[in-house]
Design an enzyme around this catalytic site. Structure first.
Site, PDB file in Angstrom:
ATOM      1  N   CYS A 143      10.867 -32.598  11.078  1.00 17.15           N
ATOM      2  CA  CYS A 143       9.701 -31.712  11.119  1.00 17.15           C
ATOM      3  C   CYS A 143       8.640 -32.244  12.085  1.00 17.15           C
ATOM      4  O   CYS A 143       7.851 -33.117  11.725  1.00 17.15           O
ATOM      5  CB  CYS A 143       9.121 -31.548   9.720  1.00 17.15           C
ATOM      6  SG  CYS A 143       7.665 -30.496   9.705  1.00 17.15           S
ATOM      7  N   CYS A 203       5.054 -31.651  10.904  1.00 14.62           N
ATOM      8  CA  CYS A 203       4.591 -32.553   9.839  1.00 14.62           C
ATOM      9  C   CYS A 203       4.319 -33.953  10.401  1.00 14.62           C
ATOM     10  O   CYS A 203       3.336 -34.585  10.031  1.00 14.62           O
ATOM     11  CB  CYS A 203       5.632 -32.701   8.732  1.00 14.62           C
ATOM     12  SG  CYS A 203       6.475 -31.193   8.275  1.00 14.62           S
ATOM     13  N   ASP A 204       5.197 -34.463  11.254  1.00 17.78           N
ATOM     14  CA  ASP A 204       5.153 -35.888  11.612  1.00 17.78           C
ATOM     15  C   ASP A 204       4.830 -36.180  13.071  1.00 17.78           C
ATOM     16  O   ASP A 204       4.642 -37.340  13.436  1.00 17.78           O
ATOM     17  CB  ASP A 204       6.520 -36.531  11.276  1.00 17.78           C
ATOM     18  CG  ASP A 204       6.839 -36.404   9.799  1.00 17.78           C
ATOM     19  OD1 ASP A 204       5.896 -36.497   8.986  1.00 17.78           O
ATOM     20  OD2 ASP A 204       8.013 -36.196   9.450  1.00 17.78           O
TER      21      ASP A 204
END
Ligand code: NAP
Length: 306
Positions: free
Chosen positions: A131, A134-135
């Site tokens: 992701c 997300c990261d």
């Protein structure tokens, strides 16, 4: 006894919830392991009809949930552990307790796949993720890579150029599977460097257990080399979330649920919608359409029971 239980809270599950709630069935939505589904891990969605300038994936999902709640859908953060049917009653084991329902809509989606190399599990979150949204921001001014050649890989790679010093796009062939517009965008980005005909052979860690490099093999020449980078973003597709239904609901060889008439599965009263039953289109809008169809099928089934 519930009338309609929906497993999953992505596009398919939420659309099913809107329709079932509007039909006055007060559906119960079990949100699952990844509440909101795959759209919560994406950025701008430009191809969902009705949004001229696009809409952020998480915002689209929050709006759908609020819309379902407005009509009386109920939400519960739960994971289904087991599934059974007994004398026409559908039973689900949820958080250790059995729940009974007349109809079930399985919209549990699909989860990201990883390359499947040794030491992978421990690396997730320490240099391996699926992701970018997300990261990605954890990897500022360092090199990273995306593995895969589809739309997801191109989208992730482009997003990561906001943070990383360089993004290697590692693909096992020499042409991208992605749509032309996405592929052209990605390959035109000066921060993205494609690495063609190559597969990962391993993860090399530093003494803190963090990723420091990956091993690569050129599938045409057999040549092996190492590439220094801080994070691998896996974008090699998804696996349908159908574990509790193994041996009970009909699936294809990859585990996707098989729909018979409309969204009906092989068990009466159990319907499937979205990525869990769709190895082909897998779009937000096709999932939403299937969620709608599944709710209408469930409604007809319930009316026929009366
Ligand atoms: P995908 O289209 O199935 O692509 C997966 C990619 O990973 C392929 O390039 C495949 O290589 C590669 N791959 C698969 N297994 C591999 C392995 N074991 N090792 C190395 N590489 C491997 O998946 P996706 O990109 O997630 O897209 C899924 C669907 O969502 C598609 O329909 C796509 O159009 C859609 N999508 C749309 C958007 C958008 O419109 N904004 C964004 C993201 C996704 P090969 O090419 O050699 O098979």
């Amino acid at each position: 006894m519930e009338n309609v239980v929906i497993i999953g809270s992505g596009c398919a599950g939420l659309t099913a919830a809107i329709y079932a709630a509007r039909a006055n069935f007060s559906p119960l939505v079990l949100e699952g392991r990844e509440p909101g589904g795959q759209l919560t891990t994406t950025t701008l969605v430009e191809n969902f009809p009705g949004f001229v300038q696009g809409i952020d994936g998480p915002e689209l999902i929050m709006n759908m949930k609020a819309q379902a709640q407005r009509f009386g859908a109920r939400f519960q953060y739960s994971i289904v552990e087991e599934f059974q049917t007994e004398n026409g009653v559908i039973r689900l084991k949820v958080d250790g307790q059995w729940l009974e329902t007349r109809t079930l809509i399985v919209a549990s989606g699909a989860s990201a796949r990883y390359p499947g190399l040794p030491g992978e599990r421990e690396l997730i979150g320490h240099g391996l993720t699926a992701c970018a949204t997300c990261d990605g921001s954890f990897y500022r001014n360092v090199p990273v890579c995306v593995v895969g050649g589809g739309d997801s890989a191109c989208e992730e790679a482009m997003f990561l150029t906001r943070f990383a010093s360089k993004v290697y796009l590692i693909h096992r062939r020499d042409t991208l599977r992605a749509s032309k517009i996405m592929a052209d965008h990605a390959l035109a980005n000066p921060k993205i460097e494609p690495v063609w005909d190559s597969v990962l052979t391993g993860y090399l860690k530093d003494d803190k257990g963090e990723l420091r490099a990956i091993g690569l093999r050129n599938v045409k020449t057999g040549a092996e080399n190492e590439l220094e980078l801080k994070c691998v973003f896996s974008a090699i597709g998804h696996t349908p979330n159908t574990k509790p239904f193994e041996g009970k609901l009909d699936m294809d060889t990859k585990g996707y649920l098989i729909q018979r008439q409309g969204t009906q599965t092989n068990i009466p009263g159990v319907f499937a919608a979205g990525d869990v039953a769709d190895p082909v289109y897998r779009q937000a809008i096709t999932s939403a359409g299937q969620g709608c169809a599944a709710a209408l099928d469930a409604e007809r089934y319930l009316v026929a029971l009366e």
